[in-house]
Design an enzyme around this catalytic site. Sequence first.
Site, PDB file in Angstrom:
ATOM      1  N   CYS A   1      -7.946  18.203   4.331  1.00  0.00           N
ATOM      2  CA  CYS A   1      -7.251  18.933   3.261  1.00  0.00           C
ATOM      3  C   CYS A   1      -5.734  18.862   3.354  1.00  0.00           C
ATOM      4  O   CYS A   1      -5.069  18.453   2.390  1.00  0.00           O
ATOM      5  CB  CYS A   1      -7.682  20.404   3.269  1.00  0.00           C
ATOM      6  SG  CYS A   1      -9.466  20.655   3.076  1.00  0.00           S
TER       7      CYS A   1
ATOM      8  N   ASP B   1      -8.802  16.843  -4.025  1.00  0.00           N
ATOM      9  CA  ASP B   1      -7.990  16.374  -2.901  1.00  0.00           C
ATOM     10  C   ASP B   1      -8.716  15.296  -2.091  1.00  0.00           C
ATOM     11  O   ASP B   1      -8.096  14.414  -1.516  1.00  0.00           O
ATOM     12  CB  ASP B   1      -7.555  17.537  -1.999  1.00  0.00           C
ATOM     13  CG  ASP B   1      -8.711  18.404  -1.532  1.00  0.00           C
ATOM     14  OD1 ASP B   1      -9.847  18.245  -2.028  1.00  0.00           O
ATOM     15  OD2 ASP B   1      -8.482  19.275  -0.664  1.00  0.00           O
ATOM     16  N   HIS B   2     -10.043  15.379  -2.052  1.00  0.00           N
ATOM     17  CA  HIS B   2     -10.866  14.403  -1.338  1.00  0.00           C
ATOM     18  C   HIS B   2     -12.309  14.643  -1.730  1.00  0.00           C
ATOM     19  O   HIS B   2     -12.608  15.535  -2.533  1.00  0.00           O
ATOM     20  CB  HIS B   2     -10.689  14.519   0.178  1.00  0.00           C
ATOM     21  CG  HIS B   2     -10.789  15.928   0.686  1.00  0.00           C
ATOM     22  ND1 HIS B   2     -11.970  16.638   0.661  1.00  0.00           N
ATOM     23  CD2 HIS B   2      -9.849  16.772   1.188  1.00  0.00           C
ATOM     24  CE1 HIS B   2     -11.756  17.846   1.139  1.00  0.00           C
ATOM     25  NE2 HIS B   2     -10.475  17.968   1.455  1.00  0.00           N
TER      26      HIS B   2
ATOM     27  N   ASP C   1     -11.004  21.495  -4.910  1.00  0.00           N
ATOM     28  CA  ASP C   1     -11.163  21.111  -3.509  1.00  0.00           C
ATOM     29  C   ASP C   1     -12.550  20.542  -3.226  1.00  0.00           C
ATOM     30  O   ASP C   1     -13.568  21.183  -3.472  1.00  0.00           O
ATOM     31  CB  ASP C   1     -10.915  22.328  -2.599  1.00  0.00           C
ATOM     32  CG  ASP C   1     -10.492  21.936  -1.201  1.00  0.00           C
ATOM     33  OD1 ASP C   1     -11.154  21.070  -0.604  1.00  0.00           O
ATOM     34  OD2 ASP C   1      -9.498  22.496  -0.713  1.00  0.00           O
TER      35      ASP C   1
END
Length: 510
Positions: free
Chosen positions: A53, A318-319, A13
């Site tokens: 998220c 995710d980013h 994450d």
Amino acid sequence: MQKPGNVLFIIIDQLRVDCLNGALAAHVDLPNLRAFMDEAVTFDRHFSVTNPCGPSRASILTGQYAMNHRSIRNGTPLRHDTPNIATEIRKAGYLPMLFGYTDTSADPRVFDPGDPILTSYENPMAGFHEVIEMRLEESYPWQSYLMQKGYEFEKYWDVYKPVSPNGGAPRLNDPALYRAEDSDTAFLTDAFLSSIAPYKDQNWFAHLTYIRPHPPLVAPAPYNDMYDPDALPLPAGFADVADESAMHPFFGPAMEKQSAKDFVEGFDTLDPTPENARTLRAVYLGLATEVDHHVGRVIQFLKDSGQYDDTLVVITADHGEMLGDRHTWGKMTVYDAAYHTPLIIRMPGNQDQAGTVVTVPTESIDITPTILDWVGQSIPNTMDGRSLMPLLQGEVPEDWRSYSFSELDFSAPENPSLWQQQLGTGNSDSCLGILRDDRYTLVEFAAELPPLLFDYQGKGEMENVAENPDYAADLARLGRMMLRHRMRNMDHTLSLCSLTPDGAKTKPRY
């Protein structure tokens, strides 16, 4: 049908890509991820198609752009009948085991209004078998584990507060109250390794999701002060906040939405000084190194158990994270640091491509089609992404995309967001699209706001050239590209299906 092997799909994450290759890479020790890159294929221009998220994971796991799945905010429901990696991998005979979280908001149309599943955006996506729950805002198994270990905390969020070793006022980079062997990252890894071990003699699918280095930024010793803040580069951007705001009306609310104090617990006020920014960046890098250590444990388990050469291993984020760049924290912005993510894939039998780097644009929606392609499962037409299998094998299809596309929704229907309050935008036009080709990044807004255009043969993201007449032709060309992209990628759930006298017939999308 004989399945080809195991699938291990890891999401870290909020890991910035430049921790592995870029501005921060020389300042952080990630030996296991770098060693894995030598054995795998790295995708150098890989971007998340949306933030934050929940939406980003909805896109990754469904293979859909946000404009199609429309789960566009944390807390926006995902339609219950949307095909995803779990529903489709089941068709190939795999049990999709989840170790962690997917941040999915359930469709309220299929649950009673009183069902507690409708009170949280952190539920598992339909189809997954949740082996261990590790959600940031809940994490009940980990809480229970800490209690059994004798850790004392009044409220769950107290777990994330730095604790002074000498009983004085805590500093930003003081350690967490828990030891490294008891951290959330260690706990999740231990749970995965102990749970997956009995599956050695059968093919398995596991989605392993690490919350770190996502804030709150607190790390157990020795990761809390592993890196010297003074040795780190200052965040990128203009020295003066006013110069950042002046670039476009969007950036004022972006900088106000989250600040450094929102990234650490127990510090209600925190001056945005360079020293504080560097200290928080150092803790972030420590958390990234902690995750790297445990990813190394997972890879070593696969090798020691003789499963490494039978397992498709996908590692991504995710980013990204601004981490103080452009006086901004978090990922609710338009800059590459918030979207550019690592993607590393090791495919069994692909040793000839080990250590290679793919430089054509890829998107987070490509991951699920790639996994389905590898296991031999058909890819639903709902999925906008394309299989990366040819790229993994060193081939670039002639019709491969020449740009990447991302979206961001900055509305808040229950309580209008800062953007809505300051820009006067509504729930349906508080959104933007980002198109990146080899030279330019174009940002277009649904509201009556001017576009942004960055030229990477010029000053890049440090200058908006959208109003420069010399760029008028490129601005128009990129705008047409974005429009055509949206038209070509409208929802294909049933658009290629025809009802005929012989029944329903469907053509594959790609």
